[in-house]
Design an enzyme around this catalytic site. Structure first.
Site, short mmCIF file in Angstrom:
data_model
loop_
_atom_site.label_atom_id
_atom_site.label_comp_id
_atom_site.label_asym_id
_atom_site.label_seq_id
_atom_site.Cartn_x
_atom_site.Cartn_y
_atom_site.Cartn_z
N GLY A 73 0.78 -1.24 0.00
CA GLY A 73 0.00 0.00 0.00
C GLY A 73 0.81 1.28 0.00
O GLY A 73 0.23 2.36 -0.14
N PRO A 131 5.13 -4.38 0.26
CA PRO A 131 4.76 -3.48 -0.83
C PRO A 131 5.26 -4.00 -2.18
O PRO A 131 6.10 -4.90 -2.23
CB PRO A 131 5.48 -2.18 -0.48
N ARG A 141 4.27 -1.68 -5.40
CA ARG A 141 4.24 -0.47 -6.22
C ARG A 141 5.37 0.50 -5.84
O ARG A 141 5.99 1.10 -6.70
CB ARG A 141 2.88 0.22 -6.01
N ARG A 143 -4.37 -0.41 -16.78
CA ARG A 143 -4.81 0.36 -15.60
C ARG A 143 -5.74 1.53 -15.94
O ARG A 143 -6.76 1.71 -15.29
CB ARG A 143 -3.60 0.89 -14.82
N TYR A 154 -9.28 1.11 -14.22
CA TYR A 154 -9.53 1.89 -12.99
C TYR A 154 -9.65 3.38 -13.25
O TYR A 154 -9.66 4.16 -12.30
CB TYR A 154 -8.36 1.72 -12.00
N CYS A 189 -9.60 -2.90 -30.97
CA CYS A 189 -10.92 -2.59 -31.52
C CYS A 189 -11.96 -2.45 -30.41
O CYS A 189 -12.89 -3.25 -30.29
CB CYS A 189 -11.34 -3.69 -32.49
N GLU A 190 -11.77 -1.48 -29.60
CA GLU A 190 -12.69 -1.14 -28.51
C GLU A 190 -12.52 0.36 -28.32
O GLU A 190 -11.38 0.85 -28.27
CB GLU A 190 -12.26 -1.78 -27.18
N TYR A 217 1.95 -3.42 -11.88
CA TYR A 217 0.65 -3.76 -12.46
C TYR A 217 0.57 -3.31 -13.92
O TYR A 217 -0.46 -2.83 -14.38
CB TYR A 217 -0.50 -3.17 -11.61
N1 LLP Z 1 0.05 -7.79 -0.48
C1 LLP Z 1 -1.10 -8.27 -0.96
C2 LLP Z 1 -1.75 -9.40 -0.29
C3 LLP Z 1 -1.68 -7.69 -2.10
O1 LLP Z 1 -2.82 -8.17 -2.57
C4 LLP Z 1 -1.02 -6.60 -2.73
C5 LLP Z 1 -1.61 -5.97 -3.90
C6 LLP Z 1 0.20 -6.16 -2.20
C7 LLP Z 1 0.70 -6.77 -1.06
C8 LLP Z 1 1.00 -5.04 -2.82
O2 LLP Z 1 0.34 -3.84 -2.79
P1 LLP Z 1 1.06 -2.47 -3.21
O3 LLP Z 1 2.19 -2.22 -2.28
O4 LLP Z 1 1.54 -2.62 -4.60
O5 LLP Z 1 0.00 -1.47 -3.05
N2 LLP Z 1 -3.93 -3.67 -9.94
C9 LLP Z 1 -4.05 -2.54 -9.03
C10 LLP Z 1 -3.44 -2.83 -7.69
C11 LLP Z 1 -4.03 -4.05 -7.02
C12 LLP Z 1 -3.37 -4.36 -5.72
C13 LLP Z 1 -3.48 -5.81 -5.47
N3 LLP Z 1 -2.82 -6.24 -4.29
C14 LLP Z 1 -3.41 -1.32 -9.68
O6 LLP Z 1 -3.01 -1.42 -10.84
O7 LLP Z 1 -3.35 -0.25 -9.09
#
Ligand code: LLP
Length: 436
Positions: free
Chosen positions: A235, A278, A280, A315, A319, A345-346, A375
């Protein structure tokens, strides 16, 4: 990525045009030094406030083994969402308690293979416990807790906790989950949550830590169990909009560590390893998507046609996420509102509307989508027979192909055509004769 005074785009020491000439487009480009820097900045922020701290890397965000190896070299374990991600983590040389399996809504096969792999099993619900116990009592077990609150800059879609989320053990069931695990003979415990993704507000991290620690504190005290680790999930956010402030990682770590230590004392818990997982924050900003302008249409609007469609960068379409776009060699030009699309084609593939872009943007220009490392590639798909892009790693002045561009054969891989469909029906006119 950076842009020099002439408007030329570089990934570390390598120009965008060198990458495009070497590997074609579209191509994901990752900067190794940037990934390491991101990791170290965050690790140091947390470790200096709580020494027994460790990151796991959520490999779902960018699953190229070369990228995962960089994070492994930095000392990260791997958070795996599926059995195949466990296998990927094992391929890069990790195993046992360096891997955490946080799948959800698992099949019996998932459970069996997850247990056999010997990694840390993190259960998404109390209902999974009896199914796990069918295969034996794991020595170490963790639950993914829904602390009752979650949030995300990506929007509601990526809010992973609270009443609307499909994830985690309901807050009212946490005590019972650990009680059942203890009574079944589990000896070692961990705990986990993942309430949201891409948060740039440092206060949030203290707040969710408090929610989790109150639930765990009660369980630890009432059941007399010790949590060997407590994992606060991922997160850690990055700014996608150039006007957005980056996450103050020192403040986030401060908030977390203060609450964490306070709650350990309050509930008289033996200090566990503090973990986060994390993705991202490590790889998002360190990755870019390089494409090319192939065609320009003057219609109701002027539309720049590139090879960066929803198929390679999902993305924005999934989203409504914002990604800034740069045009190589033209960033010093005046900007004017332009549209940009891919080749799918969308109409949703027309994902950039009325965006100020360099006025001279022309066929043959290279375009770079920034903050594409997390992602990005992993969410690309083959719709319209378009193939997945290449992935390239840059380090200083060197570049390495870390995944080849998909070839046509990928569309036929694993395909079987039953015999009755392989006998040739002949030409269209023969078929028409037969039909009449
Ligand atoms: N741990 C778990 C159990 C998760 O499901 C996720 C991400 C993370 C860690 C890593 O989260 P981060 O640090 O990257 O926020 N596809 C979406 C994001 C989906 C997040 C899924 N889970 C996007 O493109 O923004």
């Amino acid at each position: 990525m950076k842009i020099d005074n002439n408007g030329t785009i570089f990934f570390d020491g390598v120009s965008a045009s060198e990458i495009a000439d070497s590997y074609g487009t579209p191509t994901y480009v990752y900067e190794e030094n940037q990934i390491r820097e991101n990791f170290r900045r965050a690790r140091d922020a947390f470790r200096k406030r709580y020494e027994d701290f460790r990151f796991f890397y959520a490999i779902k965000a960018c699953n190229n083994p070369a990228i995962a190896r960089i994070l492994k070299q930095e000392g990260a374990g791997i958070d795996a969402a599926s059995v195949n991600e466990i296998l990927l983590a094992q391929k890069i040389g990790l195993g046992g308690e360096d891997i955490m399996f946080s799948g959800n809504y698992l099949s019996d096969d998932d459970i069996k293979q997850g247990l056999e792999s010997g990694v840390i099993f993190n259960l998404d619900d109390i209902s999974l416990l009896p199914r796990v116990l069918n295969y034996g009592v794991p020595e170490l077990l963790s639950f993914r807790v829904n602390p009752g609150y979650g949030r995300s800059n990506v929007g509601e879609f990526v809010t992973n906790a609270g009443p609307k989320a499909k994830f985690g053990v309901h807050p009212d069931h946490v005590l019972e989950a650990y009680r059942q695990a203890r009574d079944a003979g589990v000896k070692r415990f961990g705990a986990h949550m993942m309430p949201g993704s891409c948060i740039t507000d440092p206060e949030y991290f203290g707040y969710i830590t408090e929610l989790l620690m109150d639930l765990l504190g009660q369980a630890g005290r009432d059941l007399g169990i010790h949590f060997e680790f407590i994992d606060l999930g991922g997160g850690l956010g990055i700014p996608y909009d150039p006007d957005e402030q980056p996450l103050d990682i020192e403040a986030a770590a401060d908030n977390v560590a203060n609450v964490f230590k306070k709650k350990l004392k309050e509930y008289n818990l033996e200090p566990p390893t503090l973990m986060m997982e994390p993705a991202r924050y490590f790889v998002g900003e360190a990755g870019s998507l390089l494409g090319r302008v192939h065609s320009i249409k003057h219609s109701y609007k002027e539309i720049i046609g590139t090879d960066i469609g929803m198929n390679v960068m999902a993305r924005p379409v999934m989203y409504d996420a914002y990604h800034h776009i740069y045009v190589d060699g033209r960033e010093n030009e005046e900007k004017r509102p332009l549209g940009m699309c891919g080749q799918i084609c969308e109409n949703s593939d027309f994902w950039v509307k009325d965006r100020p872009l360099p006025e001279g943007t022309d066929i043959g220009d290279l375009v770079v989508v920034e903050n594409a490392g997390a992602y990005g590639y992993v969410m690309s798909f083959q719709y319209n027979g378009r193939l997945r892009p290449a992935e390239v790693l840059v380090k200083g002045n060197e570049h390495f192909l870390i995944r080849e561009r998909e070839k046509f054969e990928a569309l036929l891989e694993g395909v079987h055509v039953p015999d009755h469909l392989t006998c040739d029906g002949g030409s269209f006119s023969q078929a028409k004769e037969r039909y009449h």
